[in-house]
Scaffold this motif. Structure first.
Motif, mmCIF file in Angstrom:
data_model
loop_
_atom_site.group_PDB
_atom_site.id
_atom_site.type_symbol
_atom_site.label_atom_id
_atom_site.label_comp_id
_atom_site.label_asym_id
_atom_site.label_seq_id
_atom_site.Cartn_x
_atom_site.Cartn_y
_atom_site.Cartn_z
ATOM 1 N N ALA A 129 1.896 10.223 -0.671
ATOM 2 C CA ALA A 129 0.962 10.072 0.447
ATOM 3 C C ALA A 129 0.565 11.455 0.932
ATOM 4 C CB ALA A 129 1.597 9.266 1.564
ATOM 5 N N ALA A 130 -0.580 11.965 0.446
ATOM 6 C CA ALA A 130 -1.040 13.295 0.821
ATOM 7 C C ALA A 130 -1.500 13.322 2.276
ATOM 8 C CB ALA A 130 -2.178 13.736 -0.096
ATOM 9 N N GLU A 131 -1.488 14.489 2.864
ATOM 10 C CA GLU A 131 -1.881 14.647 4.262
ATOM 11 C C GLU A 131 -3.294 14.102 4.501
ATOM 12 O OE1 GLU A 131 -2.164 18.151 7.689
ATOM 13 O OE2 GLU A 131 -1.582 18.650 5.634
ATOM 14 N N GLY A 132 -3.450 13.303 5.557
ATOM 15 C CA GLY A 132 -4.744 12.732 5.911
ATOM 16 C C GLY A 132 -5.052 11.409 5.247
ATOM 17 N N SER A 133 -4.231 10.984 4.285
ATOM 18 C CA SER A 133 -4.491 9.722 3.584
ATOM 19 C C SER A 133 -3.982 8.536 4.398
ATOM 20 C CB SER A 133 -3.820 9.725 2.206
ATOM 21 O OG SER A 133 -2.409 9.784 2.339
ATOM 22 N N GLY A 158 3.887 13.277 1.565
ATOM 23 C CA GLY A 158 3.254 14.588 1.553
ATOM 24 C C GLY A 158 3.567 15.368 0.291
ATOM 25 N N ARG A 159 2.596 16.187 -0.132
ATOM 26 C CA ARG A 159 2.845 17.113 -1.224
ATOM 27 C C ARG A 159 3.613 18.318 -0.682
ATOM 28 N NH1 ARG A 159 -3.392 16.973 -3.045
ATOM 29 N NH2 ARG A 159 -3.496 17.224 -0.782
ATOM 30 N N ALA A 160 3.980 19.229 -1.555
ATOM 31 C CA ALA A 160 4.803 20.380 -1.148
ATOM 32 C C ALA A 160 4.110 21.161 -0.036
ATOM 33 C CB ALA A 160 5.055 21.291 -2.345
ATOM 34 N N GLY A 161 4.821 21.360 1.071
ATOM 35 C CA GLY A 161 4.327 22.191 2.155
ATOM 36 C C GLY A 161 3.298 21.555 3.060
ATOM 37 N N GLU A 162 3.062 20.234 2.940
ATOM 38 C CA GLU A 162 2.078 19.596 3.811
ATOM 39 C C GLU A 162 2.690 18.411 4.546
ATOM 40 O OE1 GLU A 162 -1.230 18.106 1.545
ATOM 41 O OE2 GLU A 162 -0.150 16.326 0.882
ATOM 42 N N ARG A 163 2.018 17.999 5.616
ATOM 43 C CA ARG A 163 2.466 16.840 6.362
ATOM 44 C C ARG A 163 2.123 15.557 5.605
ATOM 45 N NH1 ARG A 163 -0.342 18.140 12.054
ATOM 46 N NH2 ARG A 163 -2.020 18.564 10.560
ATOM 47 N N PRO A 164 2.827 14.462 5.904
ATOM 48 C CA PRO A 164 2.571 13.223 5.168
ATOM 49 C C PRO A 164 1.323 12.503 5.640
ATOM 50 C CG PRO A 164 4.255 12.846 6.816
ATOM 51 C CD PRO A 164 3.961 14.321 6.842
ATOM 52 N N GLY A 165 0.772 11.689 4.749
ATOM 53 C CA GLY A 165 -0.256 10.745 5.149
ATOM 54 C C GLY A 165 0.392 9.468 5.657
ATOM 55 N N ARG A 166 -0.447 8.502 6.007
ATOM 56 C CA ARG A 166 0.044 7.198 6.479
ATOM 57 C C ARG A 166 0.219 6.286 5.263
ATOM 58 N NH1 ARG A 166 -0.109 3.958 11.225
ATOM 59 N NH2 ARG A 166 1.136 2.107 10.715
ATOM 60 N N LEU A 167 1.390 5.660 5.170
ATOM 61 C CA LEU A 167 1.695 4.803 4.036
ATOM 62 C C LEU A 167 2.413 3.552 4.515
ATOM 63 C CD1 LEU A 167 1.927 4.228 0.987
ATOM 64 C CD2 LEU A 167 4.028 5.602 0.981
ATOM 65 N N THR A 168 1.869 2.406 4.160
ATOM 66 C CA THR A 168 2.510 1.129 4.450
ATOM 67 C C THR A 168 2.684 0.377 3.145
ATOM 68 O OG1 THR A 168 1.497 1.010 6.647
ATOM 69 C CG2 THR A 168 2.357 -1.034 5.731
ATOM 70 N N THR A 169 3.902 -0.066 2.851
ATOM 71 C CA THR A 169 4.160 -0.802 1.614
ATOM 72 C C THR A 169 4.844 -2.124 1.944
ATOM 73 O OG1 THR A 169 6.372 0.133 1.224
ATOM 74 C CG2 THR A 169 4.476 1.379 0.382
ATOM 75 N N SER A 186 6.766 1.305 6.736
ATOM 76 C CA SER A 186 5.614 2.075 7.205
ATOM 77 C C SER A 186 6.072 3.473 7.572
ATOM 78 C CB SER A 186 4.970 1.386 8.413
ATOM 79 O OG SER A 186 3.726 1.977 8.724
ATOM 80 N N PHE A 187 5.380 4.475 7.012
ATOM 81 C CA PHE A 187 5.721 5.872 7.221
ATOM 82 C C PHE A 187 4.483 6.656 7.632
ATOM 83 C CE2 PHE A 187 8.332 4.488 3.471
ATOM 84 C CZ PHE A 187 9.559 4.428 4.118
ATOM 85 N N GLY A 188 4.713 7.810 8.258
ATOM 86 C CA GLY A 188 3.626 8.733 8.543
ATOM 87 C C GLY A 188 3.009 8.543 9.913
ATOM 88 N N PRO A 189 1.892 9.233 10.180
ATOM 89 C CA PRO A 189 1.268 9.220 11.510
ATOM 90 C C PRO A 189 0.983 7.802 12.004
ATOM 91 C CG PRO A 189 0.245 10.886 10.119
ATOM 92 C CD PRO A 189 1.170 10.106 9.238
ATOM 93 N N ARG A 204 12.075 13.104 3.058
ATOM 94 C CA ARG A 204 10.652 12.823 2.863
ATOM 95 C C ARG A 204 10.394 12.045 1.576
ATOM 96 N NH1 ARG A 204 10.927 13.282 7.262
ATOM 97 N NH2 ARG A 204 9.817 14.603 8.742
ATOM 98 N N ALA A 205 11.431 11.395 1.050
ATOM 99 C CA ALA A 205 11.277 10.553 -0.137
ATOM 100 C C ALA A 205 12.143 9.310 0.042
ATOM 101 C CB ALA A 205 11.687 11.305 -1.397
ATOM 102 N N ALA A 206 11.598 8.168 -0.306
ATOM 103 C CA ALA A 206 12.321 6.906 -0.189
ATOM 104 C C ALA A 206 11.977 6.025 -1.379
ATOM 105 C CB ALA A 206 11.956 6.188 1.109
ATOM 106 N N GLY A 207 12.917 5.189 -1.772
ATOM 107 C CA GLY A 207 12.631 4.318 -2.905
ATOM 108 C C GLY A 207 13.690 3.259 -3.096
ATOM 109 N N GLN A 208 13.444 2.406 -4.092
ATOM 110 C CA GLN A 208 14.375 1.326 -4.390
ATOM 111 C C GLN A 208 14.242 0.907 -5.838
ATOM 112 O OE1 GLN A 208 13.340 -1.605 -1.508
ATOM 113 N NE2 GLN A 208 11.195 -1.595 -2.063
ATOM 114 N N LEU A 209 15.332 0.379 -6.347
ATOM 115 C CA LEU A 209 15.367 -0.183 -7.690
ATOM 116 C C LEU A 209 15.894 -1.601 -7.565
ATOM 117 C CD1 LEU A 209 15.149 0.250 -10.789
ATOM 118 C CD2 LEU A 209 17.575 0.884 -10.745
ATOM 119 N N LEU A 210 15.060 -2.561 -7.930
ATOM 120 C CA LEU A 210 15.425 -3.975 -7.868
ATOM 121 C C LEU A 210 15.662 -4.487 -9.277
ATOM 122 C CD1 LEU A 210 15.649 -6.753 -6.377
ATOM 123 C CD2 LEU A 210 13.182 -6.989 -6.782
#
Length: 267
Positions: A129-133, A158-169, A186-189, A204-210
Motif C-alpha cells: 500500500a504505497a503512500e496516498g493509495s 508503504g514502500r521503503a521510507g514512505e508512509r502507508p496508504g489506506r488498505l482494507t482487506t 483495515s490499516f493506514g490513514p 509495517r507488515a502483516a500476513g497469514q497462511l491458511l
C-alpha cells in the motif's frame, strides 16, 4: 495479484480507472495431471502457464502488464479448481497499490472455488500500500467438502521510507456453504487503532497462511507461538473450527514476514 510491474510508456492516462477480470479454470486431464481449459487475462492481469514441480498440478503465474491498481481501478480474479484438479497460482511480482488522479478508492476482488478432492495453492506476492493509495481487497473462497486450500496473504504498509496508504482487506472462507473464516482488517490513514500496541504497533507488515486439509479433522494442530521476538516479528498458529489451521504474523518488513509465514503448517 501481481500487476505491480512498471507501467508501460504507451498506457496513457487512466482518469476513470481500469476494469479488468482474469479467469482461471483447472480440470483433471484424465492422465493424472491437470488441464487449463480457461486461462483468460485482461488489462493489467496477464496470465502465463508455468512449470510446476508437482506432476499432478497445473501452475499459473500472474504477470503485471501495466501498473495497477490505481485509484478508481476495478480488478478481479476468478479461479476454479474443478473436482480432482490440482492448481497452483502465484505471481511474478508484488502488487503495488498507487493513488489515482481523483483520489478514488481502488477495488481488487478475488474469488476462489475448489471442488471435491481438488487442491488449490493461492500464493501471491505481497500487496504493498504505497503512500496516498486507497485499496479495498476482498478474497472469497468456497470449498466443497474434501477440498484442500493453501492461501497466503501478505500486506506491506508503504514502500521503503514512505508512509502507508489506506488498505482494507476482507477474507471469507466457506466449506460446504458453512463459514470457516470471515475477517476484515483495515490499516493506514483513517483506520482506527491500526498502529496501536494491540494491532501492528511499530510493525509495517502483516500476513497469514491458511491451510485447509481434511487431515486436520483427525489430527488438528495445537496452538503455538513460534516467534515472540519483537525485532523479528511475532506469529501464532491456531486451529480453526473446521479442518483448517491459520498462521498469523506481523513483522517489521516483508522479508521477516515471509520467513514467519514459511513455518510448517502441514497436518
Amino acid at each position: 495479484m501481481g500487476p505491480g510491474a512498471a507501467r508501460g510508456l504507451g498506457d496513457g492516462p487512466r482518469v476513470s480507472g481500469v476494469h479488468a477480470t482474469a479467469r482461471i479454470t483447472a480440470v483433471p486431464d484424465g492422465r493424472g495431471g491437470t488441464a487449463l481449459p480457461e486461462l483468460a487475462g485482461e488489462g493489467p492481469l496477464a496470465l502465463r502457464r508455468t512449470r510446476c514441480a508437482d506432476e499432478r498440478a497445473a501452475r499459473v503465474t500472474v504477470v503485471g502488464a501495466m501498473t495497477a491498481p490505481l485509484g478508481g481501478d476495478r480488478l478481479a480474479v476468478h479461479v476454479t479448481a474443478a473436482p480432482g484438479a490440482v492448481l497452483h497460482v502465484d505471481a511474478a511480482a508484488a502488487t503495488v497499490a498507487l493513488p489515482g488522479r481523483g483520489g478514488e478508492q481502488a477495488r481488487y476482488d478475488v474469488r476462489l472455488t475448489v471442488g471435491e478432492e481438488a487442491e488449490l495453492h493461492w500464493l501471491p506476492q505481497p500487496l504493498i500500500a504505497a503512500e496516498g493509495s486507497d485499496l479495498r481487497m476482498t478474497t472469497t473462497a468456497d470449498l466443497a467438502p474434501g477440498a484442500r486450500l493453501v492461501l497466503r496473504e501478505e500486506q506491506i504498509l508503504g514502500r521503503a521510507g514512505e508512509r502507508p496508504g489506506r488498505l482494507t482487506t476482507r477474507l471469507t472462507v466457506r466449506i460446504g456453504g458453512r463459514p470457516l473464516l470471515d475477517q476484515e482488517l483495515s490499516f493506514g490513514p483513517g483506520a482506527a487503532g491500526w498502529a496501536g500496541p494491540a494491532v501492528l504497533h511499530t510493525h509495517r507488515a502483516a500476513g497469514q497462511l491458511l491451510v485447509v486439509d481434511p487431515a486436520f479433522e483427525e489430527k488438528p494442530v495445537e496452538t503455538r507461538v513460534p516467534v515472540r521476538e519483537a525485532e523479528q516479528g511475532e506469529s501464532v498458529l491456531t486451529p480453526l473450527a473446521g479442518p483448517a489451521a491459520l498462521l498469523t504474523a506481523v513483522a517489521p518488513d516483508g522479508l521477516c514476514l515471509r520467513r514467519l509465514l514459511s513455518a510448517s503448517v502441514a497436518p
